[in-house]
Write a protein that holds these residues in place. Structure first.
Motif, PDB file in Angstrom:
ATOM      1  N   GLY A 125     -10.944  -2.128   4.732  1.00 54.79           N
ATOM      2  CA  GLY A 125     -10.183  -2.584   4.096  1.00 54.79           C
ATOM      3  C   GLY A 125      -9.065  -2.809   3.591  1.00 54.79           C
ATOM      4  O   GLY A 125      -8.442  -3.632   3.080  1.00 54.79           O
ATOM      5  N   MET A 126      -8.275  -1.437   3.606  1.00 52.29           N
ATOM      6  CA  MET A 126      -7.016  -1.467   3.678  1.00 52.29           C
ATOM      7  C   MET A 126      -5.872  -2.564   4.557  1.00 52.29           C
ATOM      8  O   MET A 126      -6.218  -2.707   5.628  1.00 52.29           O
ATOM      9  N   ASN A 127      -4.862  -2.514   3.616  1.00 50.79           N
ATOM     10  CA  ASN A 127      -4.050  -3.510   4.587  1.00 50.79           C
ATOM     11  C   ASN A 127      -2.094  -3.970   4.297  1.00 50.79           C
ATOM     12  O   ASN A 127      -1.571  -3.220   3.778  1.00 50.79           O
ATOM     13  N   ALA A 128      -1.914  -3.418   5.906  1.00 45.69           N
ATOM     14  CA  ALA A 128      -0.548  -3.285   5.859  1.00 45.69           C
ATOM     15  C   ALA A 128       0.565  -4.181   5.076  1.00 45.69           C
ATOM     16  O   ALA A 128       1.653  -4.017   4.366  1.00 45.69           O
ATOM     17  N   SER A 129       0.455  -4.890   5.596  1.00 43.88           N
ATOM     18  CA  SER A 129       0.924  -5.747   4.824  1.00 43.88           C
ATOM     19  C   SER A 129       1.193  -6.355   3.358  1.00 43.88           C
ATOM     20  O   SER A 129       1.795  -6.699   2.935  1.00 43.88           O
TER      21      SER A 129
ATOM     22  N   ILE B 275       0.830  -3.583   1.692  1.00 49.10           N
ATOM     23  CA  ILE B 275       1.827  -2.433   1.300  1.00 49.10           C
ATOM     24  C   ILE B 275       2.912  -2.699   1.478  1.00 49.10           C
ATOM     25  O   ILE B 275       3.563  -2.010   0.280  1.00 49.10           O
ATOM     26  N   VAL B 276       3.454  -3.158   2.320  1.00 50.42           N
ATOM     27  CA  VAL B 276       4.978  -3.979   2.817  1.00 50.42           C
ATOM     28  C   VAL B 276       5.468  -4.698   1.871  1.00 50.42           C
ATOM     29  O   VAL B 276       6.021  -4.847   0.816  1.00 50.42           O
ATOM     30  N   ARG B 277       4.196  -5.686   1.336  1.00 46.41           N
ATOM     31  CA  ARG B 277       5.165  -6.901   0.789  1.00 46.41           C
ATOM     32  C   ARG B 277       4.983  -6.165  -1.074  1.00 46.41           C
ATOM     33  O   ARG B 277       6.497  -6.604  -1.306  1.00 46.41           O
ATOM     34  N   GLU B 278       4.320  -5.790  -1.415  1.00 39.41           N
ATOM     35  CA  GLU B 278       4.371  -5.123  -2.966  1.00 39.41           C
ATOM     36  C   GLU B 278       5.968  -4.116  -2.987  1.00 39.41           C
ATOM     37  O   GLU B 278       6.349  -4.329  -3.466  1.00 39.41           O
ATOM     38  N   ALA B 279       5.593  -3.328  -2.049  1.00 38.17           N
ATOM     39  CA  ALA B 279       7.028  -2.430  -1.055  1.00 38.17           C
ATOM     40  C   ALA B 279       7.668  -2.941  -1.610  1.00 38.17           C
ATOM     41  O   ALA B 279       8.997  -2.184  -1.867  1.00 38.17           O
ATOM     42  N   ALA B 280       8.637  -3.907  -0.656  1.00 38.86           N
ATOM     43  CA  ALA B 280       9.815  -4.504  -0.472  1.00 38.86           C
ATOM     44  C   ALA B 280      10.270  -5.076  -1.641  1.00 38.86           C
ATOM     45  O   ALA B 280      11.782  -5.850  -1.557  1.00 38.86           O
ATOM     46  N   LYS B 281      10.036  -5.309  -2.619  1.00 34.00           N
ATOM     47  CA  LYS B 281       9.973  -6.003  -4.092  1.00 34.00           C
ATOM     48  C   LYS B 281      10.934  -4.847  -4.505  1.00 34.00           C
ATOM     49  O   LYS B 281      12.287  -5.739  -5.144  1.00 34.00           O
TER      50      LYS B 281
ATOM     51  N   LEU C 183       4.025  13.723  12.604  1.00 32.53           N
ATOM     52  CA  LEU C 183       2.696  13.814  12.625  1.00 32.53           C
ATOM     53  C   LEU C 183       2.480  15.246  12.220  1.00 32.53           C
ATOM     54  O   LEU C 183       1.867  15.711  11.706  1.00 32.53           O
ATOM     55  N   GLU C 184       3.133  16.610  13.355  1.00 37.53           N
ATOM     56  CA  GLU C 184       3.541  17.768  12.556  1.00 37.53           C
ATOM     57  C   GLU C 184       3.588  18.184  10.985  1.00 37.53           C
ATOM     58  O   GLU C 184       3.487  19.453  10.369  1.00 37.53           O
ATOM     59  N   LYS C 185       4.267  17.060  10.128  1.00 34.20           N
ATOM     60  CA  LYS C 185       5.132  17.304   9.177  1.00 34.20           C
ATOM     61  C   LYS C 185       4.260  16.550   8.196  1.00 34.20           C
ATOM     62  O   LYS C 185       4.456  16.054   6.781  1.00 34.20           O
ATOM     63  N   ALA C 186       2.953  16.127   8.628  1.00 31.54           N
ATOM     64  CA  ALA C 186       2.509  14.402   7.690  1.00 31.54           C
ATOM     65  C   ALA C 186       2.560  15.165   6.316  1.00 31.54           C
ATOM     66  O   ALA C 186       1.404  16.131   6.468  1.00 31.54           O
ATOM     67  N   GLU C 187       1.184  13.959   5.856  1.00 33.03           N
ATOM     68  CA  GLU C 187       1.290  14.856   4.258  1.00 33.03           C
ATOM     69  C   GLU C 187      -0.290  14.143   4.426  1.00 33.03           C
ATOM     70  O   GLU C 187      -0.558  13.191   4.765  1.00 33.03           O
ATOM     71  N   ASN C 188      -1.293  14.955   3.206  1.00 36.60           N
ATOM     72  CA  ASN C 188      -2.133  14.542   2.648  1.00 36.60           C
ATOM     73  C   ASN C 188      -2.171  13.791   1.637  1.00 36.60           C
ATOM     74  O   ASN C 188      -2.223  14.272   0.411  1.00 36.60           O
ATOM     75  N   ILE C 189      -2.863  12.413   1.974  1.00 38.24           N
ATOM     76  CA  ILE C 189      -2.389  11.967   0.438  1.00 38.24           C
ATOM     77  C   ILE C 189      -3.831  11.063   0.040  1.00 38.24           C
ATOM     78  O   ILE C 189      -4.380  10.092   0.723  1.00 38.24           O
ATOM     79  N   ASN C 190      -4.421  11.082  -0.523  1.00 42.29           N
ATOM     80  CA  ASN C 190      -6.546  10.451  -1.049  1.00 42.29           C
ATOM     81  C   ASN C 190      -6.948  11.203   0.580  1.00 42.29           C
ATOM     82  O   ASN C 190      -7.920  10.152   0.256  1.00 42.29           O
ATOM     83  N   GLY C 191      -6.949  11.809   1.033  1.00 45.85           N
ATOM     84  CA  GLY C 191      -7.542  12.398   2.295  1.00 45.85           C
ATOM     85  C   GLY C 191      -7.404  11.866   3.021  1.00 45.85           C
ATOM     86  O   GLY C 191      -7.952  11.989   4.427  1.00 45.85           O
TER      87      GLY C 191
ATOM     88  N   ASP D 238       8.441   5.608  -2.701  1.00 48.33           N
ATOM     89  CA  ASP D 238       7.507   5.819  -3.213  1.00 48.33           C
ATOM     90  C   ASP D 238       6.059   4.411  -3.755  1.00 48.33           C
ATOM     91  O   ASP D 238       5.234   5.660  -4.096  1.00 48.33           O
ATOM     92  N   LYS D 239       6.731   4.541  -4.010  1.00 45.36           N
ATOM     93  CA  LYS D 239       6.213   2.653  -4.187  1.00 45.36           C
ATOM     94  C   LYS D 239       5.009   2.506  -3.050  1.00 45.36           C
ATOM     95  O   LYS D 239       3.258   2.394  -3.225  1.00 45.36           O
ATOM     96  N   MET D 240       5.092   2.830  -1.504  1.00 45.35           N
ATOM     97  CA  MET D 240       3.986   2.334  -0.756  1.00 45.35           C
ATOM     98  C   MET D 240       2.956   3.939  -0.806  1.00 45.35           C
ATOM     99  O   MET D 240       1.848   4.054  -0.652  1.00 45.35           O
ATOM    100  N   ARG D 241       3.334   5.255  -1.140  1.00 40.56           N
ATOM    101  CA  ARG D 241       2.976   6.274  -1.704  1.00 40.56           C
ATOM    102  C   ARG D 241       2.045   6.643  -2.389  1.00 40.56           C
ATOM    103  O   ARG D 241       0.562   6.389  -2.112  1.00 40.56           O
ATOM    104  N   GLU D 242       1.719   5.405  -2.968  1.00 37.06           N
ATOM    105  CA  GLU D 242       1.365   5.351  -4.614  1.00 37.06           C
ATOM    106  C   GLU D 242       0.001   4.614  -4.053  1.00 37.06           C
ATOM    107  O   GLU D 242      -0.666   4.275  -4.019  1.00 37.06           O
ATOM    108  N   LEU D 243       0.288   3.344  -3.170  1.00 37.96           N
ATOM    109  CA  LEU D 243      -0.588   2.765  -2.887  1.00 37.96           C
ATOM    110  C   LEU D 243      -1.591   3.441  -2.495  1.00 37.96           C
ATOM    111  O   LEU D 243      -2.150   2.338  -2.624  1.00 37.96           O
ATOM    112  N   LEU D 244      -1.403   4.219  -1.368  1.00 37.25           N
ATOM    113  CA  LEU D 244      -2.471   4.579  -0.614  1.00 37.25           C
ATOM    114  C   LEU D 244      -2.678   5.322  -1.590  1.00 37.25           C
ATOM    115  O   LEU D 244      -4.302   6.060  -0.923  1.00 37.25           O
ATOM    116  N   LYS D 245      -2.584   5.785  -2.753  1.00 37.86           N
ATOM    117  CA  LYS D 245      -3.755   6.277  -3.277  1.00 37.86           C
ATOM    118  C   LYS D 245      -4.807   5.551  -4.247  1.00 37.86           C
ATOM    119  O   LYS D 245      -5.740   6.236  -5.210  1.00 37.86           O
ATOM    120  N   HIS D 246      -4.662   4.530  -3.715  1.00 39.68           N
ATOM    121  CA  HIS D 246      -6.007   3.538  -4.157  1.00 39.68           C
ATOM    122  C   HIS D 246      -6.884   3.339  -4.368  1.00 39.68           C
ATOM    123  O   HIS D 246      -7.167   3.424  -2.692  1.00 39.68           O
TER     124      HIS D 246
END
Length: 126
Positions: A78-82, A84-90, A14-22, A118-126
């Motif tokens: 409205g965000m969904n962890a499932s 995110i993971v499904r898309e990146a798992a490809k 948590l101390e090393k967390a980054e800010n992505i899209n707030g 990288d894909k999971m990070r990218e999906l957080l930007k939308h």
């Protein structure tokens, strides 16, 4: 019950967390025991932090695994962890899923793990 070592690791990450899209994005990668990764995610959830995401692209015994957890307020928005993971798992030739607040996926392609993170990070930007 969450093992103390998981709580300590969650605090350090948590101390090393980054800010992505707030969002406060806590991430973990490398060789990790699956139960420890899950423990870290649950330790972060126990802190009841708003706008916080935990993502992990890890491997154990040569098998890649992705994990995502979202704070409750993000799920309500409205965000969904499932998803995110499904898309990146490809990218690791795998699949998985779970619940809107917590999901995991396994795969067969260890070489795709960095791209999956990288894909999971990218999906957080939308």
């Amino acid at each position: 019950w969450i093992p103390y070592r998981c709580v300590e690791k969650a605090e350090a990450l948590l101390e090393k967390a980054e800010n992505i899209n707030g969002l406060t994005v806590v991430s973990c990668s490398g060789a990790r025991i699956a139960d420890v990764v899950k423990g870290i995610a649950f330790a972060l959830k126990a802190d009841n932090l708003n706008d916080t995401v935990f993502i992990a692209a890890t491997h154990e015994n040569g098998k890649p695994m992705l994990t995502a957890q979202l704070s409750e307020n993000l799920v309500k928005e409205g965000m969904n962890a499932s998803s995110i993971v499904r898309e990146a798992a490809k990218l690791i030739k795998g699949g998985g899923g779970g619940q809107p607040h917590f999901a995991q996926a396994g795969g067969k392609d260890l070489d795709g793990l960095s791209a999956a993170m990288d894909k999971m990070r990218e999906l957080l930007k939308h």
